[in-house]
Design a protein around this motif. Structure first.
Motif, PDB file in Angstrom:
ATOM      1  N   PRO A 312     -24.688 -19.015 -56.669  1.00 15.77           N
ATOM      2  CA  PRO A 312     -25.839 -18.161 -57.005  1.00 15.77           C
ATOM      3  C   PRO A 312     -27.106 -18.996 -57.163  1.00 15.77           C
ATOM      4  O   PRO A 312     -27.047 -20.219 -57.298  1.00 15.77           O
ATOM      5  CB  PRO A 312     -25.426 -17.542 -58.348  1.00 15.77           C
ATOM      6  CG  PRO A 312     -24.478 -18.535 -58.941  1.00 15.77           C
ATOM      7  CD  PRO A 312     -23.737 -19.139 -57.793  1.00 15.77           C
ATOM      8  N   GLN A 341     -31.962  -8.279 -58.009  1.00 15.47           N
ATOM      9  CA  GLN A 341     -30.770  -9.115 -58.156  1.00 15.47           C
ATOM     10  C   GLN A 341     -30.170  -8.984 -59.553  1.00 15.47           C
ATOM     11  O   GLN A 341     -30.885  -8.840 -60.541  1.00 15.47           O
ATOM     12  CB  GLN A 341     -31.119 -10.582 -57.887  1.00 15.47           C
ATOM     13  CG  GLN A 341     -31.449 -10.879 -56.428  1.00 15.47           C
ATOM     14  CD  GLN A 341     -32.013 -12.279 -56.263  1.00 15.47           C
ATOM     15  OE1 GLN A 341     -33.103 -12.569 -56.729  1.00 15.47           O
ATOM     16  NE2 GLN A 341     -31.276 -13.146 -55.591  1.00 15.47           N
ATOM     17  N   LYS A 342     -28.850  -9.077 -59.614  1.00 16.86           N
ATOM     18  CA  LYS A 342     -28.173  -9.118 -60.899  1.00 16.86           C
ATOM     19  C   LYS A 342     -28.372 -10.490 -61.540  1.00 16.86           C
ATOM     20  O   LYS A 342     -28.425 -11.503 -60.847  1.00 16.86           O
ATOM     21  CB  LYS A 342     -26.679  -8.846 -60.723  1.00 16.86           C
ATOM     22  CG  LYS A 342     -26.342  -7.390 -60.423  1.00 16.86           C
ATOM     23  CD  LYS A 342     -24.842  -7.196 -60.423  1.00 16.86           C
ATOM     24  CE  LYS A 342     -24.489  -5.721 -60.211  1.00 16.86           C
ATOM     25  NZ  LYS A 342     -23.025  -5.515 -60.210  1.00 16.86           N
ATOM     26  N   THR A 344     -26.895 -13.115 -64.500  1.00 15.67           N
ATOM     27  CA  THR A 344     -25.899 -13.538 -65.480  1.00 15.67           C
ATOM     28  C   THR A 344     -26.489 -14.680 -66.290  1.00 15.67           C
ATOM     29  O   THR A 344     -27.156 -15.556 -65.733  1.00 15.67           O
ATOM     30  CB  THR A 344     -24.609 -14.009 -64.782  1.00 15.67           C
ATOM     31  OG1 THR A 344     -23.985 -12.893 -64.143  1.00 15.67           O
ATOM     32  CG2 THR A 344     -23.630 -14.618 -65.785  1.00 15.67           C
ATOM     33  N   LYS A 368     -24.811  -9.760 -67.447  1.00 12.65           N
ATOM     34  CA  LYS A 368     -23.558 -10.317 -67.967  1.00 12.65           C
ATOM     35  C   LYS A 368     -23.893 -11.573 -68.777  1.00 12.65           C
ATOM     36  O   LYS A 368     -24.731 -12.371 -68.372  1.00 12.65           O
ATOM     37  CB  LYS A 368     -22.629 -10.668 -66.795  1.00 12.65           C
ATOM     38  CG  LYS A 368     -21.315 -11.348 -67.179  1.00 12.65           C
ATOM     39  CD  LYS A 368     -20.332 -10.364 -67.767  1.00 12.65           C
ATOM     40  CE  LYS A 368     -19.037 -11.053 -68.202  1.00 12.65           C
ATOM     41  NZ  LYS A 368     -18.187 -11.478 -67.090  1.00 12.65           N
ATOM     42  N   ALA A 415     -18.873 -18.364 -65.380  1.00 14.70           N
ATOM     43  CA  ALA A 415     -19.933 -17.483 -64.850  1.00 14.70           C
ATOM     44  C   ALA A 415     -19.951 -17.522 -63.329  1.00 14.70           C
ATOM     45  O   ALA A 415     -19.948 -16.467 -62.660  1.00 14.70           O
ATOM     46  CB  ALA A 415     -21.279 -17.912 -65.416  1.00 14.70           C
ATOM     47  N   GLN A 418     -17.411 -15.686 -61.177  1.00 15.67           N
ATOM     48  CA  GLN A 418     -17.519 -14.220 -61.119  1.00 15.67           C
ATOM     49  C   GLN A 418     -18.775 -13.745 -60.383  1.00 15.67           C
ATOM     50  O   GLN A 418     -19.051 -12.557 -60.345  1.00 15.67           O
ATOM     51  CB  GLN A 418     -17.540 -13.656 -62.545  1.00 15.67           C
ATOM     52  CG  GLN A 418     -16.313 -14.017 -63.374  1.00 15.67           C
ATOM     53  CD  GLN A 418     -16.468 -13.625 -64.832  1.00 15.67           C
ATOM     54  OE1 GLN A 418     -16.928 -12.532 -65.147  1.00 15.67           O
ATOM     55  NE2 GLN A 418     -16.083 -14.522 -65.744  1.00 15.67           N
ATOM     56  N   MET A 419     -19.515 -14.687 -59.779  1.00 13.96           N
ATOM     57  CA  MET A 419     -20.816 -14.337 -59.200  1.00 13.96           C
ATOM     58  C   MET A 419     -20.848 -14.519 -57.684  1.00 13.96           C
ATOM     59  O   MET A 419     -20.131 -15.353 -57.123  1.00 13.96           O
ATOM     60  CB  MET A 419     -21.925 -15.189 -59.831  1.00 13.96           C
ATOM     61  CG  MET A 419     -22.109 -14.971 -61.308  1.00 13.96           C
ATOM     62  SD  MET A 419     -23.369 -16.078 -62.011  1.00 13.96           S
ATOM     63  CE  MET A 419     -24.862 -15.377 -61.267  1.00 13.96           C
ATOM     64  N   ASP A 420     -21.713 -13.724 -57.033  1.00  8.93           N
ATOM     65  CA  ASP A 420     -21.983 -13.876 -55.603  1.00  8.93           C
ATOM     66  C   ASP A 420     -23.235 -14.708 -55.407  1.00  8.93           C
ATOM     67  O   ASP A 420     -24.026 -14.907 -56.337  1.00  8.93           O
ATOM     68  CB  ASP A 420     -22.178 -12.504 -54.946  1.00  8.93           C
ATOM     69  CG  ASP A 420     -20.901 -11.660 -55.009  1.00  8.93           C
ATOM     70  OD1 ASP A 420     -19.805 -12.259 -54.938  1.00  8.93           O
ATOM     71  OD2 ASP A 420     -21.021 -10.431 -55.141  1.00  8.93           O
ATOM     72  N   GLU A 423     -26.855 -13.378 -56.404  1.00  9.91           N
ATOM     73  CA  GLU A 423     -27.153 -13.120 -57.803  1.00  9.91           C
ATOM     74  C   GLU A 423     -27.862 -14.332 -58.411  1.00  9.91           C
ATOM     75  O   GLU A 423     -27.994 -15.384 -57.778  1.00  9.91           O
ATOM     76  CB  GLU A 423     -25.868 -12.813 -58.567  1.00  9.91           C
ATOM     77  CG  GLU A 423     -25.159 -11.558 -58.072  1.00  9.91           C
ATOM     78  CD  GLU A 423     -23.867 -11.278 -58.803  1.00  9.91           C
ATOM     79  OE1 GLU A 423     -23.562 -11.998 -59.776  1.00  9.91           O
ATOM     80  OE2 GLU A 423     -23.135 -10.353 -58.405  1.00  9.91           O
ATOM     81  N   LEU A 425     -28.155 -16.954 -61.770  1.00 14.55           N
ATOM     82  CA  LEU A 425     -27.580 -17.505 -62.993  1.00 14.55           C
ATOM     83  C   LEU A 425     -28.697 -18.122 -63.821  1.00 14.55           C
ATOM     84  O   LEU A 425     -29.403 -19.006 -63.355  1.00 14.55           O
ATOM     85  CB  LEU A 425     -26.522 -18.566 -62.673  1.00 14.55           C
ATOM     86  CG  LEU A 425     -25.924 -19.302 -63.883  1.00 14.55           C
ATOM     87  CD1 LEU A 425     -25.187 -18.329 -64.794  1.00 14.55           C
ATOM     88  CD2 LEU A 425     -25.002 -20.425 -63.436  1.00 14.55           C
TER      89      LEU A 425
END
Length: 441
Positions: A312, A341-342, A344, A368, A415, A418-420, A423, A425
């Motif tokens: 990410p 974008q998500k 985390t 998250k 972290a 679990q991320m693409d 995304e 961080l």
């Protein structure tokens, strides 16, 4: 007071720093009597013909960095003392935009140790060392970043030619007080009679203005004597004499850049508009909403067993109080609006910080959470931070997704697993959190 070690100028920097960390009976011992007595003996109270002292709750480092950049481009010899460091002690003292080799610091430490007559804290000793190194370098300008508060901070032994206040908010309540008025009074302690003061805080507490008035300081206050405004892809700065339009958006907070520009009128040389524009395009400071370039992520990719391309995007931020968190929240909202974008977060916060105040503005934005444990006497466990965060989310009725980890490293690994790669961080919450992450690189 600890007995003196048999350290020499040839001893390693790590040995010296370990000694200094333990050589005084408490880590923070505010007051200027001891350090000023030693400074007089060393003759380091006038490290350069022109001294700028920069105080404030947040934004000191970036403001110092832009001032340094402009003054260097104007052809002056410049030294900067800042704290804390991220990876190396050497980051704290820059001369002509260069860190000094270990040997320069150990020789300076040995010189001071042989002559000091008082017990000194780590910060007091290293402040004296910076001043000694600056004086040896025959500089034109020294920029001192205040460590804690102002009035009783070790940097305040030096009489400055210009004082700069970046912002005022609640932090370090055990030492500075629990109200903005109390904190403002402590920060105003860097003002000098008849000398100019630049204030970047838009809501200046009365105690600060009163102290400046008592000393007859020449004030340059934001939104009164100067102002700035952001447009889509540029910004404008103006005071009563000058208007600068279409300035480039820089990689540091605009309010800090604007505060540095307000200080330009008091510089010992003329700073041209061309230098200002060049400096804004170039200025950056590690750990302040910093995007990590892909080429730096090879060690991390190896650690998590993924390709660099599959990682990410990573942003680090050393913000560790509510004021910094509100700024960070604003930057993340802008980012989400542009990219959807998500996000985390890997978050670690010291136990003596206002965790709720830091987390609250970010809760609606982060998708998250990975709450991580920070080591040391001031460290807070990830599980405690997790409970604080979950309770806060329940109170604010915000959906919460998170877990706790026993270290920054395990939080990062968990972290990323679990991320693409589309995304983001965010690693934040403390210098300690960001430092540990950077050590992984």
């Amino acid at each position: 007071m600890q007995e003196k070690h048999n350290l020499q100028a040839t001893s390693s920097l790590s040995e010296w720093l370990s000694y200094l960390e333990n050589s005084h009976f408490k880590a923070i011992d505010l007051g200027l009597e001891r350090i000023k007595a030693v400074a007089n003996e060393l003759d380091v109270l006038n490290p350069a013909p022109f001294v700028i002292t920069v105080g404030g709750t947040n934004g000191k480092g970036t403001t110092c960095r832009l001032l340094e950049t402009m003054l260097l481009k104007a052809g002056l010899r410049v030294g900067v003392y800042s704290s804390p460091h991220l990876l190396r002690y050497n980051e704290r003292v820059r001369i002509q935009n260069q860190e000094l080799p270990d040997e320069a610091h150990t020789q300076s430490f040995a010189y001071i140790e042989a002559r000091k007559t008082q017990s000194l804290t780590y910060f007091e000793f290293t402040t004296l060392s910076a001043l000694y190194l600056f004086k040896q370098a025959k500089l034109d300008v020294v920029i001192l970043e205040v460590g804690l508060g102002g009035r009783l901070d070790a940097t305040n032994i030096v009489d400055n030619n210009l004082a700069v206040i970046t912002s005022i908010d609640i932090d370090h309540v055990d030492f500075l007080g629990s109200s903005r008025e109390q904190i403002a009074f402590e920060k105003a302690g860097i003002f000098r009679a008849g000398k100019p003061v630049v204030i970047g805080e838009p809501d200046v507490p009365a105690a600060m203005l009163a102290h400046a008035g008592l000393l007859g300081c020449e004030l340059a206050c934001r939104d009164k004597d100067w102002s700035f405004a952001q447009k889509a892809d540029s910004w404008t700065w103006q005071n009563q004499k000058v208007r600068l339009e279409n300035l480039p958006i820089c990689r540091i907070p605009l309010q800090n850049a604007a505060t540095a520009l307000a200080a330009v009128q008091f510089m010992p040389v003329q700073i041209s508009e061309e230098i200002i524009r060049q400096s804004l395009q170039e200025v950056e400071l590690a750990g302040r909403f910093q995007r990590i370039n892909a080429e730096r992520l090879v060690p991390l990719a190896t650690l998590v067993r993924r390709s660099v391309e599959s990682l990410p995007q990573i942003i680090i931020d050393v913000g560790h109080n509510p004021h910094a968190a509100r700024y960070l929240a604003g930057k993340l909202i802008e980012l989400k609006q542009k990219t959807s974008q998500k996000i985390t977060a890997v978050c670690g916060i010291l136990k003596d910080k206002d965790s709720e105040g830091v987390l609250s503005p970010l809760l609606p934005i982060i998708d998250k959470w990975h709450c991580v444990t920070l080591e040391g006497a001031r460290g807070q466990s990830g599980s405690n931070l997790f409970v604080t965060l979950k309770n806060l989310a329940n109170k604010q009725q915000i959906p919460f997704h998170g877990e706790s980890e026993n270290s920054v490293e395990s939080g990062i690994i968990s972290a990323i697993s679990q991320m693409d790669n589309n995304e983001i961080l965010l690693v934040f919450g403390s210098f300690h959190t960001v430092t540990r992450f950077l050590e992984l690189l």
